[in-house]
Design an enzyme around this catalytic site. Structure first.
Site, short mmCIF file in Angstrom:
data_model
loop_
_atom_site.label_atom_id
_atom_site.label_comp_id
_atom_site.label_asym_id
_atom_site.label_seq_id
_atom_site.Cartn_x
_atom_site.Cartn_y
_atom_site.Cartn_z
N HIS A 208 0.83 -1.21 0.00
CA HIS A 208 0.00 0.00 0.00
C HIS A 208 0.87 1.26 0.00
O HIS A 208 0.51 2.27 -0.61
CB HIS A 208 -0.99 0.03 1.17
CG HIS A 208 -1.92 1.18 1.06
ND1 HIS A 208 -3.06 1.15 0.29
CD2 HIS A 208 -1.84 2.44 1.56
CE1 HIS A 208 -3.64 2.34 0.32
NE2 HIS A 208 -2.92 3.15 1.09
N ASP A 212 0.61 4.33 -2.59
CA ASP A 212 0.57 5.75 -2.20
C ASP A 212 1.66 6.57 -2.90
O ASP A 212 1.39 7.66 -3.39
CB ASP A 212 0.77 5.89 -0.68
CG ASP A 212 -0.49 5.63 0.12
OD1 ASP A 212 -1.60 5.67 -0.44
OD2 ASP A 212 -0.36 5.40 1.34
N HIS A 234 3.11 10.62 3.09
CA HIS A 234 2.65 11.65 2.14
C HIS A 234 3.48 12.94 2.22
O HIS A 234 3.67 13.60 1.20
CB HIS A 234 1.17 11.95 2.36
CG HIS A 234 0.32 10.74 2.19
ND1 HIS A 234 0.28 10.03 1.00
CD2 HIS A 234 -0.49 10.08 3.04
CE1 HIS A 234 -0.54 9.00 1.14
NE2 HIS A 234 -1.02 9.00 2.37
ZN LIG Z 1 -3.08 5.21 0.94
#
Ligand SMILES: [Zn+2]
Length: 249
Positions: A208, A212, A234
């Site tokens: 995952h 991302d 992020h």
């Molecule tokens: Zn994510």
């Protein structure tokens, strides 16, 4: 959510069907306004949360131009992965447009770090991601995955991987209204004893994380390069996208 074709040179735009008077927001690194658990873009009066899973699917399909229209501040969470978005685009297909594609070719090393985590982009003929994720829970621990990203490998190895969350964090996440869509179906939850719901992959977390970063890096365009990361999230991913977009250091 609706995805519609857009003329060459448009890029990926996010607009609101219920706020048609507001100009759509370009999904570019310069418009990133927040990176807490999810990537948010904003400009003018509009902002859009949790765009990274849709951006990831658009990236791998090589979509240069698209108008994304939503009636909310974030795309549907679906199952917390990118599978639904990827399959939706695959089912409809894409068309070649009358313009040269502007691929972002990584021609030198870009790197950002926060002291203990980093993400870098290196020259590479294709798109490849090598990711190491770190988690303090003994069940999860250190995971490493390396993938040459093609529509085929992505569909099989990456698109079905969901977000994970520590049970105690779930309430805090809900308080922020981020990425959970109000349902435990959309996230793999673990607690001190183990997994609360079944996994799609034994190393679903690192897969995952790759999903991302592929989405976040699309904020600098369709990338040709090798992304190498240790536990980036992020904030670092979008900082790297910004650095690449600005061709800075
Ligand atoms: Zn994510």
């Amino acid at each position: 959510m609706e995805l519609a074709p857009a003329p060459p040179g448009t890029g990926i735009l996010f607009g609101r069907s219920d706020l048609p008077e507001q100009p759509p927001v370009a999904a570019v690194a310069a418009n990133v306004t927040a990176t807490l658990r999810a990537t948010t873009i904003g400009a003018g009066a509009l902002k859009f949360f949790t765009i990274e899973h849709l951006m990831s699917a658009l990236h791998v399909h090589g979509v240069d131009n698209c108008l994304v229209t939503l009636d909310a501040e974030e795309p549907p969470v679906v199952d917390g992965s990118a599978r639904a978005f990827f399959n939706l685009i695959a089912g409809v297909g894409t068309v070649e447009q009358e313009a040269e594609r502007r691929t972002t070719v990584i021609d030198r090393i870009y790197r950002v770090d926060d002291g203990s985590h980093f993400v870098m982009a290196l020259p590479y003929d294709g798109l490849r991601v090598s990711f190491t994720s770190l988690n303090e829970h003994p069940l999860i621990g250190v995971q490493y995955f390396d993938v040459e990203v093609t529509p085929e490998t992505y569909a099989k190895e990456i698109a079905p991987a969901r977000t994970i969350a520590y049970e105690k964090e779930v309430e805090a996440l809900r308080a922020h209204g981020l990425g959970l869509g109000g349902s435990l179906e959309t996230v793999i939850v673990y607690n001190d004893e183990g997994w609360v719901n079944p996994l799609n992959f034994s190393n679903e977390l690192v897969r995952h994380k790759i999903l991302d970063v592929i989405g976040d890096i699309r904020l600098a365009g369709i990338i040709r390069g090798h992304i190498v990361a240790v536990a980036s999230g992020h904030a670092l991913n979008t900082a790297l996208a910004k650095q690449i977009a600005e061709k800075g250091n």
